[in-house]
Design a protein around this motif. Structure first.
Motif, PDB file in Angstrom:
ATOM      1  N   THR B  52      -7.181  30.448 -44.531  1.00  0.00           N
ATOM      2  CA  THR B  52      -8.498  30.570 -43.886  1.00  0.00           C
ATOM      3  C   THR B  52      -8.649  31.986 -43.322  1.00  0.00           C
ATOM      4  O   THR B  52      -7.671  32.656 -43.004  1.00  0.00           O
ATOM      5  N   ASP B  53      -9.894  32.385 -43.193  1.00  0.00           N
ATOM      6  CA  ASP B  53     -10.186  33.749 -42.738  1.00  0.00           C
ATOM      7  C   ASP B  53      -9.549  34.046 -41.381  1.00  0.00           C
ATOM      8  O   ASP B  53      -8.971  35.110 -41.161  1.00  0.00           O
ATOM      9  N   ASN B 133     -11.859  20.863 -47.678  1.00  0.00           N
ATOM     10  CA  ASN B 133     -10.541  20.292 -47.948  1.00  0.00           C
ATOM     11  C   ASN B 133      -9.431  21.270 -47.609  1.00  0.00           C
ATOM     12  O   ASN B 133      -9.610  22.481 -47.726  1.00  0.00           O
ATOM     13  N   VAL B 134      -8.297  20.721 -47.242  1.00  0.00           N
ATOM     14  CA  VAL B 134      -7.120  21.556 -47.040  1.00  0.00           C
ATOM     15  C   VAL B 134      -5.930  20.909 -47.733  1.00  0.00           C
ATOM     16  O   VAL B 134      -5.913  19.698 -47.964  1.00  0.00           O
ATOM     17  N   THR B 135      -4.953  21.742 -48.071  1.00  0.00           N
ATOM     18  CA  THR B 135      -3.718  21.230 -48.676  1.00  0.00           C
ATOM     19  C   THR B 135      -2.542  21.749 -47.881  1.00  0.00           C
ATOM     20  O   THR B 135      -2.644  22.746 -47.171  1.00  0.00           O
ATOM     21  N   THR B 136      -1.455  21.070 -48.025  1.00  0.00           N
ATOM     22  CA  THR B 136      -0.244  21.541 -47.361  1.00  0.00           C
ATOM     23  C   THR B 136       0.971  20.910 -47.989  1.00  0.00           C
ATOM     24  O   THR B 136       0.873  20.032 -48.858  1.00  0.00           O
ATOM     25  N   GLU B 137       2.137  21.367 -47.496  1.00  0.00           N
ATOM     26  CA  GLU B 137       3.400  20.714 -47.831  1.00  0.00           C
ATOM     27  C   GLU B 137       3.960  20.137 -46.548  1.00  0.00           C
ATOM     28  O   GLU B 137       3.602  20.546 -45.453  1.00  0.00           O
ATOM     29  N   GLU B 215       3.256  24.007 -54.867  1.00  0.00           N
ATOM     30  CA  GLU B 215       2.265  23.055 -55.375  1.00  0.00           C
ATOM     31  C   GLU B 215       0.980  23.074 -54.545  1.00  0.00           C
ATOM     32  O   GLU B 215      -0.126  23.070 -55.075  1.00  0.00           O
ATOM     33  N   ALA B 216       1.153  23.096 -53.215  1.00  0.00           N
ATOM     34  CA  ALA B 216      -0.025  23.082 -52.341  1.00  0.00           C
ATOM     35  C   ALA B 216      -0.846  24.356 -52.513  1.00  0.00           C
ATOM     36  O   ALA B 216      -2.084  24.315 -52.532  1.00  0.00           O
ATOM     37  N   VAL B 217      -0.149  25.493 -52.666  1.00  0.00           N
ATOM     38  CA  VAL B 217      -0.857  26.772 -52.854  1.00  0.00           C
ATOM     39  C   VAL B 217      -1.627  26.743 -54.168  1.00  0.00           C
ATOM     40  O   VAL B 217      -2.784  27.185 -54.240  1.00  0.00           O
ATOM     41  N   GLU B 218      -1.011  26.189 -55.200  1.00  0.00           N
ATOM     42  CA  GLU B 218      -1.686  26.117 -56.507  1.00  0.00           C
ATOM     43  C   GLU B 218      -3.006  25.343 -56.386  1.00  0.00           C
ATOM     44  O   GLU B 218      -4.036  25.770 -56.916  1.00  0.00           O
ATOM     45  N   VAL B 219      -2.976  24.236 -55.705  1.00  0.00           N
ATOM     46  CA  VAL B 219      -4.209  23.440 -55.526  1.00  0.00           C
ATOM     47  C   VAL B 219      -5.247  24.235 -54.727  1.00  0.00           C
ATOM     48  O   VAL B 219      -6.438  24.243 -55.062  1.00  0.00           O
ATOM     49  N   ARG B 227      -8.399  25.379 -48.766  1.00  0.00           N
ATOM     50  CA  ARG B 227      -7.397  26.377 -48.413  1.00  0.00           C
ATOM     51  C   ARG B 227      -6.094  25.678 -48.089  1.00  0.00           C
ATOM     52  O   ARG B 227      -6.037  24.470 -47.888  1.00  0.00           O
ATOM     53  N   TYR B 228      -5.079  26.519 -48.065  1.00  0.00           N
ATOM     54  CA  TYR B 228      -3.729  26.050 -47.812  1.00  0.00           C
ATOM     55  C   TYR B 228      -3.377  26.305 -46.347  1.00  0.00           C
ATOM     56  O   TYR B 228      -3.644  27.383 -45.821  1.00  0.00           O
TER      57      TYR B 228
END
Lengths: 456, 456
Positions: B52-53, B133-137, B215-219, B227-228
């Protein structure tokens, strides 16, 4: 008036130094406990075979309104108390209600519930008496975990009979008790005579608190230096749990807040009795007009559909008879994910107050309380135990009614514990497969048929 | 001086209004993050594709020592903060030490750990930016749970890649995330290109934080409005976690206590960096002489046996290169029950401080920290996360040394979370079957061989 914070904490020296004995405030004495063999009122001596001496003294104390908390117990209390009173600002916003919602949160200790409040004094008194071992039963696992913490700290042996259905749902609870040094036995078991009898009559049963109590009592009676410790139902447990209400009232009094409604879930009555203690004492002295609401599962509707009668505390009919609301000691409630609320009877003080019209009672289906819990989770960032979900659901309903009427009611409820060990229940609810099970009138009659003859 | 209570709580208006940016206190600037494609210093713009910014601004902010916490974040913080500083009186008694043991306990919120401190601002900033949406590990599951709580509250979608070995050990963690509305995918998975590649190269692997991050960064790179969010390692995470140290210092300052030793466990460095922030800032300005100790698992000895070099943050080599202590992004640590500490790298600020001799590091075997944890459990009534056990073991060792020397050292450590979701690890330890696994020099060399060429 100062802004009300999200969480009101007492300082350590504002913590209660005394427990409140609600029994001594009642306008007339409770009907006496009866010896199951003679049918006559129990004596202190008779109870001492099962319970610790001090628990017995407290159980039968009808005169002292306040009982001092010994310093070594305060020392343990200070490790995890005071617990906060939380103003549920975000839930209020989510519900768009003019009501003010406050909850006393008892889930911040490792046992995950209010049960530790009574485990600590009970084990302390056992040690002071020179005992070496204690036994108990546990439903949801909260009481057993609390006792394991207390016996681990004070250095006593512990045997826990855990309701089989709960033991299967919660292997991690078992692991916590074992980490603290306790021994856990799923109930009914073949290690006791009463357990073997129940297994024979009800093969495949998931067990109940009533069965597990019988097994633990049997061991206490037959093993030297051993007593039985009970986590709910009895008056001395409510006495210890009065720290909940005393802390809540001290915290709210700081901001001149008197609740209009006080709500708790009820299995045996321990958190509810503890929460309402100081407010009910005031009520009995004409100082307030608070509405007290006990919330129970529709699958085990003791206060809403039970009888006010003498009954045994356990399925094995080994305990004294108490005058209380009951579904009959032979009633086996259907499987329910609020294991701590699956009990056929109710504490005698709560029962008397209910009988006298001073306590209201409502029964909720489990799918309904889980629906409420998920709203609560997201808005308050707190995932409660299934038992607690009953109280919060009733509190949310009250707040929603306030939205309709415009009333700015102040609602206080007890969030007895965390749901960390109850995720299988949440998983079932999330999957859409959780069902409700309400006993038919016929099923209730079968339970009532097991009430002792003395009621005729 | 007033007696020191068991638990020191700040009032709500004593809570920090600013985060502390340790980066801005460093005597010389950190070596820059490098773009993995060009090898040149990253730009804000480049990082914005993934993060995120606001996270990017904070990550690269080397000048502002204090950064104001926005009001909507304070509103969430107030639901579960301040957390207490606990004086471990009973542990001191048990150890018979003249030392004073204090722990900052971050486990009283539903996520069960300190991770929520950074999840809240990161999700808030994502929402403010208009993301959906957000993604993470997640490793131990703590970060994923924390993010699920924050996304549930702020109303964003969440996809969590959970290290497969942790997902298998902790199905209930998964259920908590799902209860808050998150989607959980065991990693490596076949839902991403990098996951499929790792599965092909290491069939049957239990995964690692490094894989899950990739994987999370790829999504995040491929899905619009996404964003991740990272729960450790990066500087903006340490910034948010400074609330731990700021609260701890404010609480201890009330009683004129300055610790002699400050101890935290280190996986990516987030709780440790947050805990030490205000004390290290003072140290860098010559105002104290505190010893700072980072504790890591012997199975993943980043600070004690790693190299100070440029490396990728993830196994898939998609993140920027950071100058840090690392075992090489290709190092796959052996299975360890402190899932949150199984990371090949380390936050750049902590790494620099370690390199400059301002931070000590020790590595402990897991059986040893569990042995300490069981003593802690019984004396303090608190069952910690395996990660936290590393810090408390080092703190107890320090207290035991004080017993030998007679020193009355004041020891502060961070108890990052509860072990409620880690009972399989305790069960294994209780059974006597837990083993230790320390990488050989040869295994470390294999990891170092994966360091990027830029270090040559």
């Amino acid at each position: 008036m100062a802004n009300i914070p999200y969480k009101i904490y007492l300082s350590e020296n504002e913590m209660p130094q005394f427990w409140m004995n609600l029994q001594a405030y009642l306008p007339k004495k409770l009907d006496p406990m009866l010896d199951p063999k003679t049918g006559r009122p129990v004596t202190e001596e008779g109870l001492r075979a099962v319970f610790t001496d001090e628990a017995v003294r407290q159980e039968l104390n009808t005169t002292d309104k306040l009982i001092e908390i010994p310093q070594p117990i305060l020392d343990f209390y200070r490790m995890y108390r005071p617990s906060p009173v939380v103003r549920a600002y975000n839930l209020e916003k989510m519900l768009d209600t003019p009501a003010e919602l406050y909850y006393k949160f008892e889930g911040t200790n490792t046992s995950g519930s209010h049960k530790l409040n009574s485990a600590v004094p009970q084990v302390y008194y056992a040690r002071e008496q020179g005992l070496t071992n204690v036994t108990t039963e546990t439903g949801a696992g909260q009481w057993g975990t609390a006792l394991a913490m207390a016996t681990g700290y004070y250095g006593l042996g512990l045997k826990v009979f855990m309701v089989k259905s709960s033991a299967e749902q919660k292997p991690h609870r078992k692991a916590v008790m074992e980490t603290y040094g306790g021994t856990v036995i799923p109930s009914p078991s073949d290690t006791t005579a009463v357990g073997r009898k129940i297994l024979q009559e009800h093969p495949g049963t998931g067990g109940s608190l009533g069965c597990a109590i019988s097994e633990a009592v049997e061991v206490a009676l037959n093993q030297e230096g051993t007593r039985y410790l009970l986590g709910s139902v009895l008056n001395h447990v409510l006495l210890h749990q009065s720290v909940i209400g005393l802390e809540a009232k001290a915290a709210l009094d700081k901001y001149n807040i008197t609740p209009d409604v006080v709500i708790g879930c009820t299995g045996g009555g321990s958190n509810f009795g503890g929460l309402i203690a100081p407010y009910m004492a005031d009520r009995l002295e004409g100082k307030n007009n608070i509405r007290f609401v006990a919330v129970e599962p529709a699958s085990c509707p003791t206060l809403t559909r039970g009888r006010f009668a003498y009954d045994y505390g356990d399925t094995g009919r080994m305990t004294p008879l108490m005058k209380m609301y009951t579904l009959g000691s032979g009633f086996i409630p259907s499987s329910n994910h609020a294991g701590g609320l699956r009990y056929h009877g109710m504490n005698p003080i709560i029962s008397q107050l209910r009988h006298d019209g001073l306590v209201d009672a409502v029964a909720y289906e489990q799918t309904r309380v889980f629906r409420a819990a998920k709203i609560f989770c997201k808005s308050e960032g707190n995932l409660p135990a299934p038992e607690s979900n009953h109280a919060l659901c009733a509190a949310m309903d009250e707040a929603i009614r306030c939205k309709e009427t415009g009333e700015k009611k102040k609602i206080l409820f007890c969030l007895t514990g965390t749901g960390f060990f109850d995720m299988p229940a949440y998983m079932l609810y999330n999957s859409g497969k959780m069902t409700d099970s309400i006993p038919t009138d016929e099923e209730l009659e079968q339970g009532f048929a097991t009430l002792p003859e003395i009621n005729l």
